[in-house]
Design an enzyme around this catalytic site. Structure first.
Site, mmCIF file in Angstrom:
data_model
loop_
_atom_site.group_PDB
_atom_site.id
_atom_site.type_symbol
_atom_site.label_atom_id
_atom_site.label_comp_id
_atom_site.label_asym_id
_atom_site.label_seq_id
_atom_site.Cartn_x
_atom_site.Cartn_y
_atom_site.Cartn_z
ATOM 1 N N SER A 36 9.431 13.965 7.400
ATOM 2 C CA SER A 36 10.027 14.298 6.110
ATOM 3 C C SER A 36 9.367 15.564 5.604
ATOM 4 C CB SER A 36 9.785 13.156 5.118
ATOM 5 O OG SER A 36 10.110 13.532 3.793
ATOM 6 N N TYR B 238 4.754 6.604 1.056
ATOM 7 C CA TYR B 238 5.701 7.304 1.928
ATOM 8 C C TYR B 238 5.054 8.547 2.547
ATOM 9 C CZ TYR B 238 10.082 9.236 3.671
ATOM 10 O OH TYR B 238 11.077 9.728 4.480
#
Length: 331
Positions: A177, A190
């Protein structure tokens, strides 16, 4: 396309070209519609989002696709198989939960048996998000997100790599990401998991150079996929478990937990499968270590370039130098 040295040529003593850390433009030189005929590709998390779209995209490009997902039977599996029958695509659906050692090993063995040998590509796409401040992430949430986003990728790679090594070829694609290089507050673990996945992937890229296996990290930004709905489900469960004292320390954030819907995001999720297909089609040894995939600013690219430069400076003259330079010096 410009000619680049193969990593094995570099290890064999070929001349090292000037540094082009990360080389984001390399994948862009590939054909807009790459031919993936003959490629056997296994994807995790293929029930939704990038995994579902990718399964169809790679199969339409000629690949033999193993779309893996948990909790079969499910409608998404039927949709893929129906599309495969209608369009004459080579798609097999295999049950795989990345949290299970046994299921991962069994799924990879089944895919290899159908492929007649080593897989050409594994795409570690399965992942989850759980939002909220770090303090609010209890051990149930912490273990689940690390087990999915990091240990899941490790399970799949370990299952597939022995056959790839014997074949002296292969590509491991790990979906990280933008938040695997930069951090936004209140995102839970995350970023922590994606930072870990970035490190795991880069180290593996170095170690697999002698075996002729490439590793590419994909760094998407925010796209309108089911990730938001799934994240709300996990975050809502965490929110229900919060103790009063901790929740009271972050009232505004807690009020929003589990309420995000991804609205306002209009980027095309097909950006990611298209980028991956382009990278798969590149010759072995010429694939970039990292590729940022999203419209707009890409702050992680500056970090990627600096990181590559530091790695080469730190280890270029060491016994690991040929591995590190083979990964970072392309062109």
């Amino acid at each position: 396309m410009a000619e680049f040295p193969h990593r094995r040529d570099i290890l064999a003593g070929g001349a090292l070209a000037g540094m082009a850390a990360f080389a984001p433009g390399v994948a862009a030189q590939a054909s807009a519609a790459p031919d993936l005929k003959g490629k056997a590709i296994l994807i995790t998390g293929a029930a939704t989002g990038f995994g579902f779209l990718g399964a169809l995209h790679y199969a339409r490009a000629g690949a033999k696709v193993f779309a893996t997902m948990r909790n079969l039977p499910r409608p998404q599996a039927s949709e893929l198989l129906s599309a495969a029958e209608t369009e004459k695509l080579d798609i097999s659906v295999i049950e795989l939960d990345v949290l299970s050692d046994a299921m991962v090993a069994r799924a990879v063995r089944e895919a290899e048996a159908q492929a007649g040998g080593a897989l050409d590509v594994i795409i570690n796409n399965a992942g989850i998000g759980i939002t909220g401040p770090i303090e609010l992430q209890d051990m149930e949430a912490t273990k689940l997100i690390f087990d999915t986003n990091v240990f899941g990728a490790q399970r799949v790679a370990r299952a597939a790599l022995p056959a790839m090594r014997k074949a002296k070829r292969g590509l491991v694609v790990n979906i990280s990401s933008q938040l695997g290089r930069v951090i936004v507050p209140n995102g839970g673990h995350y970023s922590a998991t994606k930072f870990a996945l970035e490190a795991l992937s880069e180290q593996m890229a170095y170690e697999l150079v002698p075996h002729g296996i490439d590793v590419t990290i994909i760094e998407p930004g925010g796209y309108p996929t089911d990730v938001w709905r799934n994240r709300n489900r996990y975050t809502g469960a965490l929110k229900a478990r919060l103790d009063t004292e901790r929740a009271a320390a972050y009232p505004a954030v807690v009020a929003r937990m589990g309420m995000e819907d991804g609205s306002g995001r209009s980027a095309d999720p097909m950006d990611v499968p298209r980028a991956i297909a382009e990278i798969i089609a590149l010759p072995a040894g010429q694939r970039p270590l990292r590729r940022a995939v999203h419209p707009g600013p890409k702050p992680q690219e500056a970090i990627n370039e600096l990181s590559a430069r530091v790695q080469v400076q730190m280890l270029g003259g060491s016994p690991y130098g040929p591995w590190v330079k083979a990964v970072h010096e392309i062109g």
